[in-house]
Design an enzyme around this catalytic site. Structure first.
Site, PDB file in Angstrom:
ATOM      1  N   ILE A   1       0.924  -1.202   0.171  1.00 48.39           N
ATOM      2  CA  ILE A   1      -0.128   0.091   0.101  1.00 48.39           C
ATOM      3  C   ILE A   1       1.085   1.323   0.255  1.00 48.39           C
ATOM      4  O   ILE A   1       0.563   2.204   0.328  1.00 48.39           O
ATOM      5  CB  ILE A   1      -0.858   0.099   1.360  1.00 48.39           C
ATOM      6  CG1 ILE A   1      -0.149  -0.064   2.452  1.00 48.39           C
ATOM      7  CG2 ILE A   1      -1.986  -1.120   1.047  1.00 48.39           C
ATOM      8  CD1 ILE A   1      -1.071   0.084   3.827  1.00 48.39           C
ATOM      9  N   SER A   2       1.994   0.869  -0.392  1.00 47.37           N
ATOM     10  CA  SER A   2       3.048   2.040  -0.316  1.00 47.37           C
ATOM     11  C   SER A   2       3.054   2.868  -1.895  1.00 47.37           C
ATOM     12  O   SER A   2       2.291   3.740  -1.937  1.00 47.37           O
ATOM     13  CB  SER A   2       4.428   1.827   0.079  1.00 47.37           C
ATOM     14  OG  SER A   2       4.978   0.740  -0.353  1.00 47.37           O
ATOM     15  N   ARG A   3       4.151   2.472  -2.601  1.00 44.24           N
ATOM     16  CA  ARG A   3       4.393   2.975  -4.067  1.00 44.24           C
ATOM     17  C   ARG A   3       4.743   1.480  -4.744  1.00 44.24           C
ATOM     18  O   ARG A   3       5.664   0.553  -4.207  1.00 44.24           O
ATOM     19  CB  ARG A   3       5.397   3.918  -4.228  1.00 44.24           C
ATOM     20  CG  ARG A   3       4.808   5.013  -3.689  1.00 44.24           C
ATOM     21  CD  ARG A   3       3.778   5.838  -4.703  1.00 44.24           C
ATOM     22  NE  ARG A   3       3.262   7.106  -4.307  1.00 44.24           N
ATOM     23  CZ  ARG A   3       2.209   7.136  -3.547  1.00 44.24           C
ATOM     24  NH1 ARG A   3       1.538   6.286  -2.893  1.00 44.24           N
ATOM     25  NH2 ARG A   3       1.845   8.542  -3.211  1.00 44.24           N
TER      26      ARG A   3
ATOM     27  N   ASP B   1      -2.295  -2.294  -3.836  1.00 46.49           N
ATOM     28  CA  ASP B   1      -3.092  -1.239  -4.158  1.00 46.49           C
ATOM     29  C   ASP B   1      -2.054  -0.401  -5.115  1.00 46.49           C
ATOM     30  O   ASP B   1      -2.778   0.641  -5.568  1.00 46.49           O
ATOM     31  CB  ASP B   1      -3.356  -0.496  -2.916  1.00 46.49           C
ATOM     32  CG  ASP B   1      -4.590   0.687  -3.290  1.00 46.49           C
ATOM     33  OD1 ASP B   1      -4.250   1.746  -2.728  1.00 46.49           O
ATOM     34  OD2 ASP B   1      -5.288   0.431  -4.137  1.00 46.49           O
TER      35      ASP B   1
ATOM     36  N   GLU C   1       0.797   2.965 -13.297  1.00 46.37           N
ATOM     37  CA  GLU C   1      -0.687   2.814 -12.837  1.00 46.37           C
ATOM     38  C   GLU C   1      -1.362   3.551 -14.031  1.00 46.37           C
ATOM     39  O   GLU C   1      -1.324   4.765 -14.225  1.00 46.37           O
ATOM     40  CB  GLU C   1      -1.078   3.488 -11.460  1.00 46.37           C
ATOM     41  CG  GLU C   1      -0.248   2.569 -10.213  1.00 46.37           C
ATOM     42  CD  GLU C   1      -0.737   3.148  -8.916  1.00 46.37           C
ATOM     43  OE1 GLU C   1      -1.077   4.494  -8.931  1.00 46.37           O
ATOM     44  OE2 GLU C   1       0.083   2.774  -7.674  1.00 46.37           O
TER      45      GLU C   1
ATOM     46  N   HIS D   1      -5.204   1.848  -6.900  1.00 45.35           N
ATOM     47  CA  HIS D   1      -4.752   2.645  -6.104  1.00 45.35           C
ATOM     48  C   HIS D   1      -5.769   3.766  -5.133  1.00 45.35           C
ATOM     49  O   HIS D   1      -5.992   5.012  -5.785  1.00 45.35           O
ATOM     50  CB  HIS D   1      -3.739   3.984  -6.719  1.00 45.35           C
ATOM     51  CG  HIS D   1      -2.724   4.414  -5.844  1.00 45.35           C
ATOM     52  ND1 HIS D   1      -1.740   5.133  -6.463  1.00 45.35           N
ATOM     53  CD2 HIS D   1      -3.011   5.082  -4.616  1.00 45.35           C
ATOM     54  CE1 HIS D   1      -1.055   5.921  -5.225  1.00 45.35           C
ATOM     55  NE2 HIS D   1      -1.949   5.655  -4.168  1.00 45.35           N
TER      56      HIS D   1
END
Lengths: 396, 344
Positions: free
Chosen positions: A310-312, A336, A341, A360
């Site tokens: 859930i970071s990058r 996520d 993206e 995201h």
């Protein structure tokens, strides 16, 4: 949606009639309870504005004059657009309009000479507009770039600071919703929720097999890599599931903080990777965390473990992840975030059946989006008013 | 480990435990496949029991019917009827997997003096986890999001695609038994405001531990909750507990989550409520029947997620259930108090 604890990050403190910049006090339970952000202090405008230079030339004016003055004296803020595919949401634009004179990129490009001096701030929403040297050079009065969201890896903070421009982010507004998404992904992956939905609605389903199984979350071991505000909130939630919590962080947290969530520090990330049933990445993206999780790290994880990001996207070596998932080096992943993206439509990650990907949506809630705008506004106003900045991102 | 001996007739194996006692004969439906007792549970079970499959039983009724003292009911099979009970004169106990017993005719069983056991504790944490998983997935539009992320048509992620927050929202738990309480424990960590409705109010200490407020009237709970979670057992009193009236009392922004039994909800009323946006969404681990007919309107609605009754579907939990059932059977046959006995 109505929340039982409704709050706004901005509490207006109108100072006097004719004052063009309404001062705002940034309030948030997180700030009150967890103390101060490392770079700023909670702005106490009521106190500050007594000595603020803008009080000096006080004069009597009519309400109508005040209104006209207020509108024309509002600082200019550059945004990409209002609405559309990537523009600022309409309700957020309305919030911004209370404090700023909104200038869209289109307007700016069409009337550069006129607009360029007016722009004192830029509101970066979902990574847009792109801040490059050319833009910075054309905005002589730019003071601050207010980012919506906590990640600023898309901003060259060093370059921006060379222009004397400050960068602010919104760490408080994002924390709850991002922690929730981390938990949602962990539960959905462990219990095979997405697959289950597909079985439940598939035209081919005749019966539910009783040997269709997922893995337990309660009492499992969660390894949190990056125990900042979001990571800590994840730990608070995971504790209620009786999870054993390990964490790896640049610095160890205080004993009280550790005990409050039952978290054990792993100075070596390897120790965490070898013991965790779920590994959750909650670091910010920096040169140090780029490809933090690669082939070696995935190899250290249990074959029954799940990786949650859930970071990058760039924190993970995506090619190594594809290989690890294909060869069942780890059980599954739930992301996520990816790089880029969205992923190209032929990317191997989209074809694997032991992965779930979400677009995201870590802060994609009605409440969080609003709070992020409010936090960004408070930060930008602090800069423009020469007040202490709650969440400034300083160049390293 | 029991040792095998072929008895003189060469017909059936006489399995004995370490003390040379014959292992009890326990009827099961089948081993393996989509519906049978798990293959990897058999080793453990065979240390305690002589397993008799339905097929075996039907092929050798005369001998086996008197030997069978227990039924190991794994996911509703074998099906129990009067005929079966009549033909098992020495049947002492039926051990049922899971906590729900709505599929059993308890009166019938007790008229044959057959005890019943279930596995309420083994399933509790997994089912509570599933409730949380469904609430989070529904609120954050996880399944839709996944579809967007992987769809061949996706070119970008739209900025105005939003879900709703779980943290800080209000959760109304209908049925605060073991599972409901565990849901409350989890929800508290998300700083949710917790209301509950139950046949009986819980003790003050139990309420304060999770910050739960009792609603004597279910209406009060329905009117105030952002999420309504059903964790009651299915009884004549809870059948269609949530119908048109209850759905209309709920907020139009509310989500209904069902981890109890399909019949607790009036499904037709639910379809209508979801179609007309009387409530925002539903997330169901259980329906009636399971699976739903493939043309059922619930399968077509965009604001529902359905999972295939997987509340307790983890390897560890199913193993614990099996061990609990074994314990219950052994205790009953030894004349000892039966753990997890279902009392009328």
């Amino acid at each position: 949606m109505l929340r039982s604890k409704a709050f706004s990050l901005l509490k207006p403190i109108p100072l006097m009639s004719g004052q063009s910049n309404l001062a705002y006090k940034l309030t948030h339970p997180a700030i009150a309870s967890h103390g101060l952000h490392c770079h700023g202090r909670i702005a106490n405008y009521r106190q500050r504005c007594k000595t603020c230079p803008c009080n000096a030339g006080r004069r009597t004016i009519s309400a109508a004059q005040a209104k006209v003055m207020a509108e024309t004296e509002l600082p200019g803020i550059l945004i990409l657009d209002i609405g559309g595919t990537h523009g600022v949401l309409e309700n957020l634009a309305a919030l911004l309009k209370k404090h700023f004179h909104l200038i869209t990129m289109k307007e700016f490009l069409e009337h550069k000479k006129e607009m360029s001096k007016k722009i004192q701030s830029v509101f970066v929403f979902e990574g847009r507009p792109t801040i490059d040297r050319e833009l910075l050079e054309s905005l002589p009065n730019l003071k601050v770039i207010g980012n919506s969201g906590v990640g600023v890896d898309h901003l060259d903070v060093k370059m921006i600071s060379e222009f004397g421009v400050k960068v602010t982010n919104t760490p408080h507004a994002v924390a709850d919703s991002t922690a929730d998404i981390g938990m949602a992904l962990m539960l959905a992956s462990a219990r095979r929720l997405v697959e289950g939905c597909q079985v439940a609605v598939s035209p081919d389903t005749k019966c539910f097999a009783v040997d269709w199984l997922g893995v337990e979350v309660t009492r499992a071991t969660l390894g949190i890599i990056g125990m900042g505000s979001i990571g800590y909130k994840v730990a608070q939630r995971a504790r209620a599931f009786d999870m054993r919590i390990l964490y790896h962080n640049r610095h160890q947290r205080s004993q009280e903080e550790e005990e409050a969530v039952g978290a054990h520090y792993c100075e070596k990330m390897e120790d965490l990777l070898q013991q965790a049933d779920f590994v959750m990445l909650i670091v910010n993206l920096t040169p140090e965390t780029h490809k933090l999780i690669g082939k070696k790290e995935l190899g250290l994880m249990k074959p029954t473990a799940t990786l949650i990001n859930i970071s990058r996207g760039a924190v993970i070596d995506q090619d190594a992840l594809v290989e690890a998932l294909s060869n069942k080096v780890i059980r599954a992943a739930a992301l996520d975030v990816t790089y880029p993206e969205p992923l190209p439509r032929d990317h191997p990650l989209l074809k694997l059946n032991n992965i779930i990907i979400t677009p995201h949506i870590g802060t994609a809630t009605v409440q969080a989006i609003r709070m992020m705008a409010e936090e960004a506004i408070a930060n930008m106003l602090a800069v423009l008013n020469g007040q202490p900045i709650p969440s400034e991102v300083c160049p390293k | 480990m029991g040792h095998l001996r072929t008895c003189p007739s060469g017909f059936s194996l006489l399995l004995q435990d370490m003390e040379g006692q014959e292992l009890p004969y326990v009827l099961i439906d089948r081993i393996g496949g989509k519906h049978g007792v798990y293959e990897d549970h058999v080793e453990f079970l065979e240390k305690h029991f002589r397993l008799v499959t339905m097929k075996e039983y039907l092929e050798n009724k005369t001998f086996l019917s008197k030997k069978i003292t227990a039924i190991y009911m794994w996911y509703y099979k074998p099906v129990i009827n009067e005929e079966l009970l009549q033909s098992l004169p020495n049947l002492k106990i039926l051990a049922s997997s899971g906590v729900g017993i709505d599929h059993l005719d308890l009166n019938l069983l007790s008229s044959y003096s057959v005890k019943v056991s279930n596995t309420p504790f083994a399933v509790s944490t997994d089912t509570a986890d599933m409730g949380m998983a469904l609430m989070l997935a529904s609120s954050r539009r996880l399944v839709e999001g996944y579809q967007l992320a992987v769809s061949p048509d996706t070119e970008y992620f739209p900025a105005d695609w939003l879900g709703a927050e779980v943290s800080g929202a209000s959760l109304g738990i209908v049925g605060m038994g073991t599972i409901g309480y565990k849901v409350a424990e989890r929800a508290k960590a998300f700083e949710m405001k917790i209301l509950y409705h139950n046949r009986n109010q819980r003790k003050k200490e139990e309420e304060s531990a999770v910050g739960a407020i009792y609603c004597k009237k279910i209406d009060d709970l329905l009117q105030q909750s952002d999420f309504v979670l059903l964790s009651v057992n299915l009884t004549p009193q809870t059948r269609k507990l949530i119908g048109k009236r209850e759905l209309e009392l709920m907020k139009p922004t509310a989500t209904l989550i069902n981890i109890s039994r399909g019949l607790v909800v009036d499904q037709d009323a639910l379809v209508e409520a979801l179609q007309n946006r009387v409530i925002k969404a539903a997330a169901l681990d259980v329906t009636y029947p399971e699976p739903l007919p493939r043309d059922h309107p619930l399968l077509k609605l965009k604001n529902v997620i359905i999972t295939p009754h997987i509340g307790s579907a983890t390897k560890k939990t199913r193993r614990r259930m099996m061990e609990n059932m074994t314990e219950s059977i052994e205790a009953s046959l030894a004349g000892l108090p039966v753990p997890n006995e279902v009392l009328q």
